[in-house]
Design a protein around this motif. Structure first.
Motif, PDB file in Angstrom:
ATOM      1  N   MET A 181       0.856  -1.170   0.000  1.00 47.02           N
ATOM      2  CA  MET A 181       0.000   0.000   0.000  1.00 47.02           C
ATOM      3  C   MET A 181       0.903   1.235   0.000  1.00 47.02           C
ATOM      4  O   MET A 181       1.780   1.366   0.839  1.00 47.02           O
ATOM      5  N   THR A 182       0.664   2.136  -0.942  1.00 45.74           N
ATOM      6  CA  THR A 182       1.480   3.343  -1.062  1.00 45.74           C
ATOM      7  C   THR A 182       1.078   4.379  -0.007  1.00 45.74           C
ATOM      8  O   THR A 182       0.023   4.280   0.610  1.00 45.74           O
ATOM      9  N   ALA A 183       1.925   5.381   0.149  1.00 48.02           N
ATOM     10  CA  ALA A 183       1.634   6.463   1.092  1.00 48.02           C
ATOM     11  C   ALA A 183       0.352   7.188   0.688  1.00 48.02           C
ATOM     12  O   ALA A 183      -0.475   7.526   1.549  1.00 48.02           O
ATOM     13  N   LEU A 184       0.162   7.425  -0.593  1.00 45.15           N
ATOM     14  CA  LEU A 184      -1.052   8.091  -1.069  1.00 45.15           C
ATOM     15  C   LEU A 184      -2.290   7.261  -0.740  1.00 45.15           C
ATOM     16  O   LEU A 184      -3.314   7.794  -0.311  1.00 45.15           O
ATOM     17  N   GLU A 185      -2.192   5.965  -0.956  1.00 53.34           N
ATOM     18  CA  GLU A 185      -3.323   5.086  -0.632  1.00 53.34           C
ATOM     19  C   GLU A 185      -3.645   5.110   0.861  1.00 53.34           C
ATOM     20  O   GLU A 185      -4.810   5.119   1.247  1.00 53.34           O
ATOM     21  N   GLY A 217      -8.498  -2.885   9.965  1.00 53.00           N
ATOM     22  CA  GLY A 217      -7.350  -3.495  10.643  1.00 53.00           C
ATOM     23  C   GLY A 217      -7.157  -4.945  10.248  1.00 53.00           C
ATOM     24  O   GLY A 217      -6.026  -5.408  10.064  1.00 53.00           O
ATOM     25  N   ILE A 218      -8.260  -5.677  10.106  1.00 53.62           N
ATOM     26  CA  ILE A 218      -8.186  -7.069   9.649  1.00 53.62           C
ATOM     27  C   ILE A 218      -7.586  -7.110   8.244  1.00 53.62           C
ATOM     28  O   ILE A 218      -6.729  -7.939   7.943  1.00 53.62           O
ATOM     29  N   SER A 219      -8.017  -6.192   7.387  1.00 54.76           N
ATOM     30  CA  SER A 219      -7.503  -6.128   6.019  1.00 54.76           C
ATOM     31  C   SER A 219      -6.018  -5.774   6.004  1.00 54.76           C
ATOM     32  O   SER A 219      -5.256  -6.316   5.194  1.00 54.76           O
ATOM     33  N   LEU A 220      -5.616  -4.855   6.870  1.00 53.33           N
ATOM     34  CA  LEU A 220      -4.207  -4.453   6.912  1.00 53.33           C
ATOM     35  C   LEU A 220      -3.304  -5.630   7.270  1.00 53.33           C
ATOM     36  O   LEU A 220      -2.171  -5.714   6.791  1.00 53.33           O
ATOM     37  N   ALA A 221      -3.805  -6.533   8.105  1.00 53.74           N
ATOM     38  CA  ALA A 221      -3.023  -7.710   8.484  1.00 53.74           C
ATOM     39  C   ALA A 221      -2.747  -8.609   7.288  1.00 53.74           C
ATOM     40  O   ALA A 221      -1.733  -9.309   7.255  1.00 53.74           O
ATOM     41  N   ALA A 222      -3.622  -8.565   6.305  1.00 49.49           N
ATOM     42  CA  ALA A 222      -3.473  -9.420   5.129  1.00 49.49           C
ATOM     43  C   ALA A 222      -2.597  -8.801   4.043  1.00 49.49           C
ATOM     44  O   ALA A 222      -2.213  -9.484   3.102  1.00 49.49           O
ATOM     45  N   LEU A 223      -2.300  -7.517   4.154  1.00 52.81           N
ATOM     46  CA  LEU A 223      -1.518  -6.842   3.120  1.00 52.81           C
ATOM     47  C   LEU A 223      -0.030  -6.891   3.424  1.00 52.81           C
ATOM     48  O   LEU A 223       0.385  -6.651   4.550  1.00 52.81           O
ATOM     49  N   PRO A 224       0.775  -7.177   2.405  1.00 55.08           N
ATOM     50  CA  PRO A 224       2.226  -7.168   2.623  1.00 55.08           C
ATOM     51  C   PRO A 224       2.753  -5.734   2.658  1.00 55.08           C
ATOM     52  O   PRO A 224       2.175  -4.827   2.066  1.00 55.08           O
ATOM     53  N   ASN A 225       3.839  -5.529   3.360  1.00 56.33           N
ATOM     54  CA  ASN A 225       4.551  -4.248   3.397  1.00 56.33           C
ATOM     55  C   ASN A 225       3.702  -3.079   3.899  1.00 56.33           C
ATOM     56  O   ASN A 225       3.832  -1.966   3.405  1.00 56.33           O
ATOM     57  N   VAL A 226       2.818  -3.335   4.854  1.00 55.86           N
ATOM     58  CA  VAL A 226       2.037  -2.261   5.456  1.00 55.86           C
ATOM     59  C   VAL A 226       2.360  -2.235   6.951  1.00 55.86           C
ATOM     60  O   VAL A 226       2.220  -3.247   7.631  1.00 55.86           O
ATOM     61  N   SER A 227       2.814  -1.096   7.411  1.00 55.76           N
ATOM     62  CA  SER A 227       3.054  -0.926   8.839  1.00 55.76           C
ATOM     63  C   SER A 227       1.737  -0.517   9.490  1.00 55.76           C
ATOM     64  O   SER A 227       1.231   0.585   9.241  1.00 55.76           O
ATOM     65  N   VAL A 228       1.200  -1.396  10.309  1.00 51.90           N
ATOM     66  CA  VAL A 228      -0.083  -1.105  10.959  1.00 51.90           C
ATOM     67  C   VAL A 228       0.051   0.092  11.895  1.00 51.90           C
ATOM     68  O   VAL A 228      -0.890   0.879  12.030  1.00 51.90           O
TER      69      VAL A 228
END
Length: 187
Positions: free
Chosen positions: A1-5, A120-131
């Motif tokens: 996920m990019t910074a803009l996203e 938050g559940i979705s963020l756990a599934a994404l690679p390279n995302v700092s929660v």
């Protein structure tokens, strides 16, 4: 996920809190500066903590939360909004004279942050995302937009004079319905 996203996600998630803060500004337009910052802090913290909870607890309780979150938001926001509308038409004391309680703010914060748990559940599934970065950004965005929403509501509230309570109540009911409809038919 990019910074803009991430920024767009934070802004999108903060819109419910901004709308409720605007309603608060319409109906409680004479709050002291500390209470105005408290609105931003409550909404910001709730919006920032819920994705963190979703990230860590998602697998355990996600089915339960996602089954009932839209009902909870509809009931809380609908009740508060309907009460405001009822009081406006039945000549009861205006909410401008009622205390703007921490309990009310906490309920609004919970009701507007239910979607963030699922994020938050979705963020756990994404690679390279700092929660942590995502939660801090969501928190800061909700804080800023809530304060801006309050100030905008305060400005419109003075222009609407006696109708501000009705408009504020309609906004709360509308946000509750929006959350409910999105979850029932568009999830």
């Amino acid at each position: 996920m990019t910074a803009l996203e991430l920024v767009l996600l934070a802004v999108g998630l903060s819109m419910d809190a901004c709308a409720v803060a605007m309603s608060n500004g319409m109906c409680h337009g004479e709050l002291k500066r500390g209470r105005i910052f408290a609105i931003g802090a409550y909404f910001g913290l709730m919006q920032g903590l819920m994705p963190l909870l979703g990230y860590f607890l998602g697998g355990l309780v996600s089915d339960i939360i996602t089954t009932f979150d839209h009902y909870i938001a509809l009931i809380i926001l609908g009740f508060i909004g309907a009460k405001m509308i009822y009081e406006a038409f039945h000549g009861e004391e205006s909410t401008e004279n009622e205390p703007f309680t921490t309990r009310l703010l906490l309920l609004q914060g919970i009701a507007t942050s239910m979607d963030e748990f699922a994020v938050g559940i979705s963020l756990a599934a994404l690679p390279n995302v700092s929660v942590i970065v995502a939660c801090v950004l969501i928190c800061a965005t909700a804080y800023a937009l809530s304060i801006a929403g309050y100030m905008l509501g305060k400005r419109f509230g003075t222009r609407l004079s006696g109708k501000a309570q009705v408009v504020g109540g309609l906004i709360l009911v509308g946000v509750g319905l929006k959350i409910f409809i999105e979850h029932m038919w568009f999830s």
